[in-house]
Scaffold this motif. Structure first.
Motif, PDB file in Angstrom:
ATOM      1  N   SER A 236      22.945  26.957  20.616  1.00 56.20           N
ATOM      2  CA  SER A 236      22.495  27.717  19.446  1.00 56.20           C
ATOM      3  C   SER A 236      22.669  26.948  18.148  1.00 56.20           C
TER       4      SER A 236
ATOM      5  N   ASP B 138      22.008  24.159  15.425  1.00 58.59           N
ATOM      6  CA  ASP B 138      20.941  23.266  14.963  1.00 58.59           C
ATOM      7  C   ASP B 138      21.488  21.927  14.498  1.00 58.59           C
ATOM      8  N   TRP B 139      22.669  21.950  13.849  1.00 58.21           N
ATOM      9  CA  TRP B 139      23.235  20.727  13.299  1.00 58.21           C
ATOM     10  C   TRP B 139      24.749  20.700  13.443  1.00 58.21           C
TER      11      TRP B 139
ATOM     12  N   LYS C  70      20.863  15.805  16.481  1.00 61.19           N
ATOM     13  CA  LYS C  70      21.340  17.037  15.877  1.00 61.19           C
ATOM     14  C   LYS C  70      22.603  16.822  15.036  1.00 61.19           C
TER      15      LYS C  70
ATOM     16  N   LYS D   6      16.570  18.657   5.856  1.00 57.66           N
ATOM     17  CA  LYS D   6      16.950  18.756   7.267  1.00 57.66           C
ATOM     18  C   LYS D   6      17.579  20.112   7.577  1.00 57.66           C
ATOM     19  N   LEU D   7      18.545  20.517   6.757  1.00 55.78           N
ATOM     20  CA  LEU D   7      19.223  21.790   6.946  1.00 55.78           C
ATOM     21  C   LEU D   7      18.519  22.850   6.111  1.00 55.78           C
TER      22      LEU D   7
ATOM     23  N   GLN E 252      19.063  28.281   9.768  1.00 57.19           N
ATOM     24  CA  GLN E 252      19.633  27.388  10.766  1.00 57.19           C
ATOM     25  C   GLN E 252      21.153  27.574  10.855  1.00 57.19           C
ATOM     26  N   ARG E 253      21.706  27.060  11.951  1.00 59.57           N
ATOM     27  CA  ARG E 253      23.140  27.204  12.231  1.00 59.57           C
ATOM     28  C   ARG E 253      23.775  25.819  12.312  1.00 59.57           C
TER      29      ARG E 253
ATOM     30  N   ASP F 181      26.039  30.105   9.441  1.00 62.01           N
ATOM     31  CA  ASP F 181      24.616  30.407   9.401  1.00 62.01           C
ATOM     32  C   ASP F 181      24.120  30.239   7.968  1.00 62.01           C
TER      33      ASP F 181
END
Length: 321
Positions: free
Chosen positions: A241, A243-244, A268, A296-297, A301-302, A320
């Protein structure tokens, strides 16, 4: 229910980049190949002699406040994570408060957890906000590590740099910081420390950073993997789950090993240490701001942020955006 969300980010790197070759030209017995191979670092920024951590912090803070769309007077809590404060006292946070022109009497204090400092400070600020006692916090990591480096020790002096990063954390009805975990084990302090102090106007002990690089590497890889899994478990989420991953920017090999333990591709992982080196408590918010401003972020996103540093201290947060 009250939650805490990141509303804006900012960062600042002082002066011009100092490359590995520049260090060689200054007489340090090293090479670009040696530094890059062992750390992934190609350059760093070094603050001028008359520039303190509070000066770097102020600029990063102003950028975060602007990004959050608020005013400095809206901030009712300032926490600065630093191991290189301007003074013994008052706190760097109090100096930043003054430099921002904030006169509302909000709380201001420092947190000292070395390279984990920003994670510690963010977690503390989140508790204040979720309690309902404060509405908007300025959380900063700011360091002038160049002041505590032994420039004759090529194993350490080439790894560190100066800088600051900041976030505005504010009360929200929507979850932001989903989970966090903080840890420490003081029995490991000899492998990374500055074993000195000041008494009666004299330096007592050793005022320079000392590090057992191999011991730090082994310890860091283990605890960073463990604490990332911990916050995911607390939040009831899996690594899929995420993203980064934004880890403390100390050494590319530590970052790669940590990502592998989490089963995350390096695609990631946000890495910025190549152009600012290890900036201790500033490294995570520096990387966070760069990820946001580069696109990017993105909202929705999480991300996991995590750090480990002298003490030994370590911690992580699942966030989050």
């Amino acid at each position: 229910m009250i939650y805490a969300r990141i509303a804006g980010t900012g960062s600042y790197l002082p002066g011009n980049p100092v490359s590995n070759d520049d260090l060689v030209a200054r007489g340090i017995d090293t090479s670009d190949e040696w530094i890059v191979t062992r750390s992934g670092i190609r350059s760093r920024h070094l603050a001028a002699a008359d520039v303190g951590a509070s000066d770097l912090a102020r600029i990063a803070a102003e950028r975060a406040i602007e990004a959050a769309g608020c005013e400095a007077e809206d901030i009712d809590l300032i926490i600065v994570a630093t191991s290189t404060p301007d003074y013994i006292f008052p706190s760097t946070a109090a100096l930043v408060q003054a430099k921002l022109g904030i006169r509302n009497g909000g709380a201001a204090f420092d947190v000292q957890a070395v390279c984990s400092g920003f994670v510690y400070a963010l977690t503390v600020a989140e508790k204040f906000i979720r309690s309902g006692s404060h509405k908007r916090a300025l959380v900063i990591g700011a360091e002038v590590f160049s002041r505590i480096l032994d420039w004759s020790d090529r194993a350490t002096c080439v790894l560190f740099g100066d800088g600051a990063g900041a976030v505005v954390l504010e009360a929200s009805e929507q979850p932001g910081i989903r989970a966090s975990a903080l840890h420490a084990d003081g029995s490991h302090h000899p492998i990374l420390c500055v074993p000195g102090g000041v008494a009666s106007g004299q330096v007592i002990g050793d005022p320079f950073l000392r590090m057992d690089g191999q011991a730090v590497f082994k310890f860091a890889v283990k605890v960073l993997g463990d604490v990332a899994h911990e916050v995911l478990e607390v939040a009831g989420e899996s690594a899929d789950s995420v993203d980064w991953l934004i880890p403390h920017q100390a050494n590319i090999r530590i970052i790669q090993a940590t990502a592998k333990r989490l089963g995350l591709s390096m695609d990631k992982v946000i890495t910025t240490l190549d152009h600012h080196g290890n900036t201790s408590a500033a490294s995570i918010p520096l990387a966070l701001d760069e990820a946001v401003r580069s696109g990017k972020l993105r909202p929705g996103q999480r991300v996991i942020i995590e750090g480990v540093g002298g003490g030994f201290t370590w911690g992580a947060a699942l966030i989050d955006f």
